[in-house]
Design an enzyme around this catalytic site. Structure first.
Site, mmCIF file in Angstrom:
data_model
loop_
_atom_site.group_PDB
_atom_site.id
_atom_site.type_symbol
_atom_site.label_atom_id
_atom_site.label_comp_id
_atom_site.label_asym_id
_atom_site.label_seq_id
_atom_site.Cartn_x
_atom_site.Cartn_y
_atom_site.Cartn_z
ATOM 1 C CD GLU A 1 61.943 -34.246 1.189
ATOM 2 O OE1 GLU A 1 62.803 -35.020 1.638
ATOM 3 O OE2 GLU A 1 62.191 -33.135 0.707
ATOM 4 C CG ASP A 2 56.625 -33.808 1.573
ATOM 5 O OD1 ASP A 2 57.746 -33.266 1.534
ATOM 6 O OD2 ASP A 2 56.003 -34.177 0.567
#
Ligand code: MN
Length: 737
Positions: free
Chosen positions: A90-91
Site C-alpha cells: 500500500e505505502d
C-alpha cells in the site's frame, strides 16, 4: 511525514523488534525464524525514514501489529510475516509480485487481501460501504488470516488514535464499532472486542466514558473486598479437592456498563452492584472436562443458592463462536447476585483468543464445529451475491450478528438456525425437495403456517405434499441465505418451463378449435396480452392457461375492443417509468404495468376503489381508497396521490381473505375447499379453521384476479349448506405476508 531517522529512532525500532521476537520466536523452527527476520528486513527498508502521524517511525506500527497477531491472537509464522508486511504494498514501491517471489503464494495472498482492505472502509457513498464490507468478507473467506491481521491492525490503530485529527477519530471509531468489534466478537476474540469497544466509547462519547471509568476506579476497593469475602470459602473447598485453579474477580468493560445503562435505563450505581468472578482450572486426567466443570458448579451451589433462570451450559453445547464455559448466578453475602464462570484452561484460551485457539485444539477428525458451520454460511452468502449491495448487507448482518436458535426434528436431531428463521427456512435447510414441497409445519404437534418464526427448543415437523410447488411469495418468508438461494434457483427453473408450457398449451387449444396459428391469431393475442414478443406471450399464456372458450373469445374480438385495448397500452406507456407524473388523469393499471406494488396494509384487488401513491420516481403503491393509510396519504401528501383505474386483469393474482362462519358438521370443510378449488379463477393459499361448541369460524386466504371473481365465489359459498355467513375480511395478520 519523513525526516531521516536518528540513532534514537533506530534504537527504539531495535528494542520493539526484539520484544516482538521474544514472543514470536517461541517454539519456532530456524526456517520460520529466518522468514520473520526476512519480513522485518523488507518492511524496515521499505518504510525507512517514514513516520506515522504521531511522529514515531512507521515501522513500529507493523511491529506492533505482528505482536498483537502472535501474542494476543496466538497465530503463527505466516500471520506474523503478513502482519510485518501488511502496509508495504500500500505505502511503498514493493509489489505483491515481489512478495510472492520472496515469501511464496500464501503470504502474497494474505498481503494482497490486506492491501485491498486498506484505507477507510466507509466512504460517503452508502452503496460503497456495503460493497466494501462485502470485500472484507470475500477476503476473509479466502483466508481467515487476512481478517485476523486486519483486526490486529485496527486494534493498534485504535490504541494510537490520539494522534489523529478529531474528525478522523470519529470516523474510525464509528467504523470500528460498526464492523470490527462485532467481527471480533463473532470470531471469539473476546479481549480484542472488549478493548475495541471501550476505545470506541472513549472517542465517541468521551464524557460518559470518563464518568464510568472513574466510577470503576472509585469502587475498586469496595468491590475487591466483597469479592474476597465471596471467594474465600470457594477457594478452601477447591483446595480440599486438589483442584489446580485460579480465581479472579471480573471487571465489566466500560462499554458493557454503558450499554446496560442505556438498555435498562438504570442508574450507574445499580449496575455497580453486579459482581462476577471467574474460575479457571487445569482439568485432571481421566475425567471429562464437562464433569469436572459440573463438580465445581456443585461445590459452589452447596455454599450459595443459584438463581434458576441464569444457568448457562456452554460446555455441553458451545456457542457458535466456539465459546465454552459454565455460567451461573448465585446469591452471595448481603443478598447480592454474583455471576460465576467456570472454565478449563483450554476453554479460557478459546474464550480469549477465539478462533485461532479453536483451531489449535481441534482434532483432525473432529466433526464440523459451530464456527465452521457459520463460516460455511458466510461463504454461501458470498457465493450468491445479490445485485443489490444493501440487500446483501442485510442478509449478511442477519447471519453475522444475530444469535442462533436450536430446534429439533421429530427424531430428536438438533438443528441450529439464525434467530428469526421460519419453518420454511428449516424445510429448505433439511433438503431442497422438502422446501419445495412444504405445505405447513407441526410445531410441538400444533399445526402452523410455513411463515411461523421458530423458537429455540421447538420440535418441528415439516409437512409436505407432492402437489406443492415453490411459490414466489415464499421469498418473503425465507430469511436464511441458504433457503433464499435454493428457493430462487427453484423459482428460476420453474419460470424457465413456463414459456414452453404456454406454447404447448396454445398449440393444443388451437388444434382443438381447428384454427391455424396464423399471424392474425398472434396479432390478436399480442394485443390481448399487451406484448409484441412471442417469448413473453408464451410466458403469459403459460402462467394463465386459459381455456378454449377464452381463447375463442379473444380471437373473435371485434375491432372496437381491439381499439380500446390498444389505446390502453398506448396510454400506459404514458405513465411508465420515465414519463412525467400527470395528476389530472387516472393511472391505468393492467397486466403489462409493472411499476406498482400492492399495499400490504389493505391488499387491494382489481375492481376495488383504489388510489396510487407515488413513492419513487418510477413506482407506485396501490391502496384501497378506504384504507386508513390511504386516507392519511390523501390528506398529508396529496401531491403524490393519483387516481388509479384497473383494466382487465388476467395475469396476476391478488391476495384476499374471506371469513366464513357456520355450523360445524362433518364434511363441511371438504365442501368449502371443493367449491373454492373448482373455481378456475381462485387459488387457495391457506385455510385456518376454528371450531367451538359446534360453531366454526374460518379464514381462507385466496389468490383472485379481481373483485368479480371474489364476489362470485362468495355467492357460491353462501349456497353451501351449513354456512351462515361469508364475507371479505381485511388481512391484518402480519405473519401471513
Ligand atoms: Mn496498518
Amino acid at each position: 511525514m519523513s525526516a531521516a531517522f536518528t540513532s534514537e529512532d533506530q534504537k527504539l525500532i531495535q528494542e520493539q523488534y526484539e520484544e516482538l521476537l521474544s514472543v514470536a520466536y517461541k517454539s519456532k523452527k530456524p526456517e520460520q525464524r529466518e522468514l520473520i527476520q526476512k519480513a522485518f528486513n523488507l518492511a524496515n527498508e521499505s518504510h525507512n525514514n517514514t513516520r506515522r502521524k504521531s511522529g514515531e517511525p512507521y515501522i513500529l506500527h507493523p511491529i506492533a501489529v505482528a505482536r498483537i497477531v502472535t501474542h494476543e491472537i496466538g497465530l503463527g509464522t505466516k500471520s506474523i510475516v503478513a502482519a510485518l508486511l501488511h502496509d508495504v504494498v500500500e505505502d511503498t514501491d514493493v509489489t505483491v509480485e515481489d512478495i510472492r517471489f520472496q515469501f511464496g503464494d500464501k503470504i502474497a495472498l494474505i498481503v494482497d487481501g490486506l492491501t485491498k482492505l486498506s484505507g477507510v472502509v466507509f466512504d460517503d457513498k452508502a452503496d460503497l460501504q456495503a460493497e466494501n464490507f462485502r470485500k472484507i468478507l470475500m477476503t476473509m473467506a479466502e483466508d481467515m488470516r487476512v481478517i485476523f491481521v486486519k483486526l490486529a491492525d485496527r486494534m493498534h490503530n485504535m490504541r494510537t488514535l490520539d494522534s489523529m485529527p478529531p474528525n478522523k477519530q470519529l470516523k474510525i471509531a464509528g467504523e470500528t464499532l460498526y464492523i470490527y468489534a462485532p467481527l471480533a466478537h463473532r470470531l471469539g476474540l473476546y479481549n480484542i472486542k472488549t478493548e475495541l469497544e471501550d476505545l470506541c466509547l472513549k472517542y465517541l462519547h468521551p464524557k460518559e466514558y470518563e464518568l464510568i471509568s472513574s466510577k470503576l476506579q472509585e469502587s475498586k476497593k469496595k468491590r475487591l473486598t466483597y469479592i474476597n469475602r465471596f471467594t474465600l470459602p470457594i477457594t478452601h473447598k477447591l483446595k480440599e479437592q486438589n483442584i489446580d485453579f485460579e480465581i479472579s474477580g471480573r471487571v465489566k468493560s466500560v462499554y458493557s456498563i454503558w450499554m446496560k445503562m442505556k438498555a435498562q435505563k438504570v442508574s450507574i450505581d445499580k449496575i455497580f452492584d453486579l459482581f462476577a468472578i471467574r474460575i479457571i482450572f487445569n482439568p485432571k486426567e481421566g475425567i471429562t472436562e464437562k464433569s469436572q466443570c459440573w463438580n465445581i458448579y456443585s461445590l459452589i451451589t452447596d455454599m450459595y443458592v443459584p438463581r434458576d433462570d441464569r444457568m448457562r451450559d456452554w460446555v455441553s453445547k458451545p456457542k457458535s463462536n466456539g465459546y465454552e464455559a459454565l455460567h451461573t448466578t448465585v446469591m452471595g453475602p448481603n443478598g447480592k447476585w454474583v455471576e460465576v464462570q467456570i472454565r478449563t484452561t483450554r476453554m479460557n484460551e478459546i474464550a480469549e483468543r477465539g478462533y485461532a485457539a479453536h483451531w489449535k485444539y481441534k482434532g483432525i477428525n473432529q466433526e464440523e464445529g459451530e464456527l465452521d458451520v457459520w463460516l460455511k454460511r458466510v461463504r454461501e452468502v458470498l457465493e450468491n451475491p445479490k445485485d443489490d449491495a444493501f440487500e446483501f448487507l442485510d442478509d449478511f448482518k442477519m447471519n453475522l450478528f444475530s444469535s442462533e436458535i436450536t430446534v429439533f426434528t421429530p427424531k430428536g436431531e438438533m438443528i441450529t438456525l439464525p434467530s428469526g428463521a421460519t419453518a420454511l427456512d428449516l424445510a429448505f435447510y433439511i433438503h431442497s425437495e422438502v422446501g419445495s414441497h412444504a405445505i405447513g409445519a407441526k410445531i410441538n404437534h400444533k399445526l402452523e403456517p410455513l411463515s411461523v418464526k421458530l423458537k429455540s427448543g421447538n420440535q418441528v415437523e415439516i409437512l409436505t405434499s407432492d402437489a406443492q410447488e415453490p411459490q414466489p411469495e415464499w421469498q418473503k418468508i425465507v430469511t436464511t441465505a441458504k433457503a433464499k438461494s435454493k428457493l430462487n434457483k427453484q423459482l428460476k427453473e420453474q419460470r424457465q418451463h413456463i414459456p414452453e408450457e404456454g406454447r404447448i398449451h396454445l398449440e393444443y387449444l388451437l388444434a382443438e378449435l381447428g384454427i391455424q396459428p396464423s399471424s392474425n391469431v398472434f396479432r390478436k393475442l399480442f394485443k390481448y396480452y399487451g406484448t409484441r414478443s412471442k417469448d413473453k406471450l408464451y410466458y403469459k399464456i403459460g402462467e394463465d392457461k386459459f381455456d378454449k372458450e377464452t381463447l375463442q373469445s379473444i380471437l373473435e374480438k371485434r375491432s372496437k375492443n381491439k381499439w380500446i385495448k390498444f389505446w390502453d397500452i398506448e396510454y400506459k406507456k404514458g405513465v411508465d417509468a420515465s414519463s412525467k407524473f400527470d395528476k389530472s388523469k387516472p393511472m391505468v393499471v393492467d397486466d403489462s404495468t409493472s411499476n406498482y406494488e400492492i399495499a400490504e396494509c389493505c391488499n387491494p384487488i382489481p375492481g376495488d376503489d383504489v388510489i396510487g401513491y407515488k413513492h419513487s420516481d418510477t413506482s407506485f403503491i396501490i391502496h384501497r381508497t378506504s384504507c386508513p393509510n390511504a386516507i392519511k396519504l390523501n390528506s398529508s401528501q396529496s401531491s403524490k396521490v393519483v387516481k388509479v383505474e384497473w383494466t382487465a386483469h388476467k395475469i396476476y393474482a391478488f391476495l384476499a381473505r374471506i371469513n366464513i362462519k357456520g355450523i360445524d358438521r362433518i364434511g363441511l370443510l371438504n365442501k368449502v375447499t371443493n367449491t373454492i378449488s373448482k373455481d378456475m379463477n381462485v387459488n387457495m393459499r391457506s385455510v385456518n379453521m376454528e371450531s367451538t361448541e359446534g360453531i366454526f369460524e374460518g379464514r381462507i386466504d385466496l389468490y383472485v384476479y379481481n373483485v368479480e371473481d371474489l364476489n362470485s365465489l362468495i355467492k357460491e359459498l353462501q349456497e353451501v349448506k351449513g354456512i351462515t355467513s361469508v364475507f371479505r375480511e381485511e388481512i391484518k395478520d402480519e405473519s401471513l405476508l
